[in-house]
Design an enzyme around this catalytic site. Structure first.
Site, short mmCIF file in Angstrom:
data_model
loop_
_atom_site.label_atom_id
_atom_site.label_comp_id
_atom_site.label_asym_id
_atom_site.label_seq_id
_atom_site.Cartn_x
_atom_site.Cartn_y
_atom_site.Cartn_z
N GLY A 1 39.63 39.80 37.59
CA GLY A 1 41.09 39.69 37.70
C GLY A 1 41.68 38.40 37.18
N ILE A 2 41.17 37.27 37.65
CA ILE A 2 41.71 35.98 37.23
C ILE A 2 41.17 35.60 35.85
CG2 ILE A 2 41.81 33.51 37.80
CD1 ILE A 2 41.44 34.45 40.81
N GLU B 1 32.09 47.21 35.92
CA GLU B 1 30.93 47.43 36.78
C GLU B 1 30.59 48.91 36.89
OE1 GLU B 1 33.11 44.64 39.33
OE2 GLU B 1 31.16 44.14 40.20
N HIS C 1 27.53 40.03 42.60
CA HIS C 1 28.23 40.33 41.33
C HIS C 1 27.24 40.55 40.19
CE1 HIS C 1 32.01 37.91 42.77
NE2 HIS C 1 32.14 39.18 43.08
N ASN D 1 31.41 53.83 44.78
CA ASN D 1 31.33 52.54 45.47
C ASN D 1 31.94 52.77 46.87
OD1 ASN D 1 31.51 49.95 46.38
ND2 ASN D 1 32.66 49.16 44.63
N ARG E 1 26.79 52.07 43.94
CA ARG E 1 26.73 50.61 44.02
C ARG E 1 26.16 50.27 45.39
NH1 ARG E 1 30.95 46.30 45.81
NH2 ARG E 1 29.91 44.44 45.02
N ARG F 1 48.02 34.79 41.57
CA ARG F 1 49.37 34.80 40.97
C ARG F 1 50.36 34.03 41.84
NH1 ARG F 1 48.57 41.05 39.89
NH2 ARG F 1 47.58 40.67 41.89
N GLY G 1 37.37 36.80 40.50
CA GLY G 1 38.20 37.84 41.12
C GLY G 1 38.61 37.33 42.48
N ASN H 1 42.89 37.72 33.17
CA ASN H 1 44.35 37.77 33.07
C ASN H 1 45.08 36.44 33.07
OD1 ASN H 1 44.66 40.68 33.09
ND2 ASN H 1 43.83 40.56 35.16
N ARG I 1 37.21 32.65 50.63
CA ARG I 1 35.94 32.01 51.02
C ARG I 1 35.92 30.57 50.52
NH1 ARG I 1 33.05 36.57 48.33
NH2 ARG I 1 33.30 38.33 49.73
P1 ADP Z 1 38.22 41.98 43.25
O1 ADP Z 1 37.26 40.86 43.41
O2 ADP Z 1 38.83 42.43 44.54
O3 ADP Z 1 37.76 43.11 42.34
P2 ADP Z 1 39.97 41.31 41.02
O4 ADP Z 1 38.87 41.13 40.04
O5 ADP Z 1 40.90 42.44 40.85
O6 ADP Z 1 39.45 41.29 42.51
O7 ADP Z 1 40.83 39.94 41.03
C1 ADP Z 1 41.87 39.74 41.92
C2 ADP Z 1 42.52 38.40 41.59
O8 ADP Z 1 43.01 38.42 40.25
C3 ADP Z 1 43.69 38.06 42.49
O9 ADP Z 1 43.61 36.70 42.91
C4 ADP Z 1 44.89 38.22 41.55
O10 ADP Z 1 45.93 37.35 41.88
C5 ADP Z 1 44.27 37.79 40.24
N1 ADP Z 1 45.06 38.20 39.08
C6 ADP Z 1 45.32 39.43 38.61
N2 ADP Z 1 46.16 39.37 37.55
C7 ADP Z 1 46.46 38.05 37.35
C8 ADP Z 1 47.27 37.32 36.44
N3 ADP Z 1 47.97 37.93 35.48
N4 ADP Z 1 47.31 35.98 36.56
C9 ADP Z 1 46.61 35.33 37.52
N5 ADP Z 1 45.82 35.97 38.41
C10 ADP Z 1 45.74 37.31 38.34
#
Ligand code: ADP
Length: 400
Positions: free
Chosen positions: A332-333, A386, A182, A7, A93, A286, A212, A336, A243
């Site tokens: 990410g969000i 991905e 995506h 990528n 990618r 976070r 994310g 997690n 955004r």
């Molecule tokens: P990208 O789109 O750059 O690949 P990610 O999928 O890694 O991004 O997502 C990044 C987001 O995930 C950030 O906003 C980060 O704060 C959030 N994130 C990661 N871990 C947690 C968590 N435990 N709780 C809340 N948000 C999280």
């Protein structure tokens, strides 16, 4: 069979080397800050045990970056392969495939010319993706080069979803339409989700929710995308890290004519200074959740807005699908944040969605169902992958 997934960004190369017989990650890493003073290569190998190395050195361009990756992967002491001929394919990618690419393809001169033509639609990404291809051809001359497009999964959308209600010629002559982004993630997550359901794939109706830094959703019927929230560009749809997502199309005119902002300033503000950052002062979920817990009003509003938009799209997609078997949270969000998932699912019984609060708190690794036994539609957490999806699609291309 070994496949390398690449990528390439404007100043980075992310890579993962897979053994395809068991989908094992052999090595992965990142060449970062290419062309800057403090460039570096971080590499991890996983066999026979995890071995992480970091090298800080001058990496002036992508070619020297990939050369360093090759040296690291083939290092006689610490490398994971003997030489580059072990790699059967390099899966790239590529962000924008326009209307031309609805499937991954083996790269040739014509494919490269088309990716170049599509730079107008993805000015930030397609040029570096193309650079990555050129450089990989140099260092992996015997491997097949495969392009996997982030827009491809959405090409199955019907015209009523992908057309904008603006004059026809803007579509026929300028190709202005919804492309969506995506796609590799939505493809992976929706296929994983469908495989978890007790139903033939072609009878399923599911929603994939990728949260994310960038955020988007896809409505998937019978395994095919029928609608998605990003549009001509990644700016449309949900509220994101920086955004804005959807707004009245008149807002930029007002900013231009009445507020006196220039087009580049409006572009920058909507892409880089809006979303969570614009409302809560941080693009990191976070931080925003922490500020909200401490009673910060802007952070509270940002989360309310973020959640409301996801709910709105779930409702819209359920209506479009005409049925709802399951939704899946990813990225990410989505993977997690139990708190965010809880807020999104609150009051969604109207759509047959009932979250199991305990399961949601500890979904564990891998695909997990987090809805109650009584929930009419299921709720899942599905970790996106991905890179693996690109490797699988690349393998499919070279096997046919
Ligand atoms: P990208 O789109 O750059 O690949 P990610 O999928 O890694 O991004 O997502 C990044 C987001 O995930 C950030 O906003 C980060 O704060 C959030 N994130 C990661 N871990 C947690 C968590 N435990 N709780 C809340 N948000 C999280």
């Amino acid at each position: 069979m070994k496949i390398l997934v690449i990528n390439t960004g404007s100043s980075s190369i992310k890579y993962v080397l897979f053994e395809m017989t068991n989908h094992q990650v052999l090595a992965k890493g990142l060449v970062d800050r290419i062309g800057e003073a403090n460039s570096s290569l971080t590499n991890s190998t996983f066999i026979p045990e995890v071995n992480k190395t970091r090298l800080e050195t001058s990496i002036p361009n992508h070619s020297e970056g990939l050369e360093l990756v090759v040296k690291t992967l083939t290092d006689p002491q610490t490398g994971i392969i003997k030489d580059t001929n072990e790699i059967m394919a390099v899966g790239h990618r590529v962000v924008h495939g326009g209307e031309r690419f609805s499937e991954p393809v083996e790269i040739d001169k014509d494919v490269k010319a088309k990716i170049k033509e599509l730079i107008a639609l993805a000015p930030l990404h397609n040029p570096s993706n193309l650079e990555g291809i050129n450089v990989a051809e140099k260092f992996f001359p015997n491997a097949k080069q495969i392009a996997v497009f982030d827009t491809a999964f959405h090409q199955s959308m019907p015209a009523k979803s992908f057309r904008y209600p603006i004059p026809n010629r803007l579509y026929t002559e300028e190709k202005i339409r919804v492309y969506g982004m995506h796609g590799t993630s939505h493809s992976y997550v929706s296929m994983q989700l469908i495989s978890e359901l007790d139903k033939p794939a072609k009878e399923t109706s599911v929603i994939s929710i990728h949260l994310g830094n960038g955020c988007s959703m896809a409505a998937v019927k019978g395994g095919q995308c029928i609608d998605t929230s990003m549009g001509l560009s990644p700016l449309a749809g949900l509220m994101m890290g920086t955004r804005s997502g959807d707004l009245d199309p008149a807002v930029p005119f007002y900013l231009g004519t009445t507020v006196g902002m220039s087009l580049p300033d409006i572009d920058k503000m909507l892409n880089k200074e809006s979303g969570l950052k614009g409302i809560a002062g941080s693009n990191d979920m976070r931080d925003v959740l922490e500020k909200r817990a401490a009673g910060d009003e802007n952070a509270t509003l940002a989360i309310d807005m973020y959640v409301q938009r996801i709910k709105k799209y779930i409702g819209a997609y359920a209506a479009e699908l005409g049925a709802l078997d399951a939704i899946a949270f990813t990225a990410g969000i989505g993977e997690n944040s139990a708190q965010l998932r809880e807020l999104v699912c609150e009051g969604m019984r109207v759509l047959g969605l009932e979250l199991d609060l305990e399961k949601n708190k500890q979904p564990g690794p891998g695909n997990q169902c987090i809805s109650t036994e009584n929930s009419v539609a299921q709720i899942w957490v599905i970790p996106t992958n991905e890179e693996l999806e690109i490797a699988i699609q690349s393998e499919r291309v070279i096997s046919t």
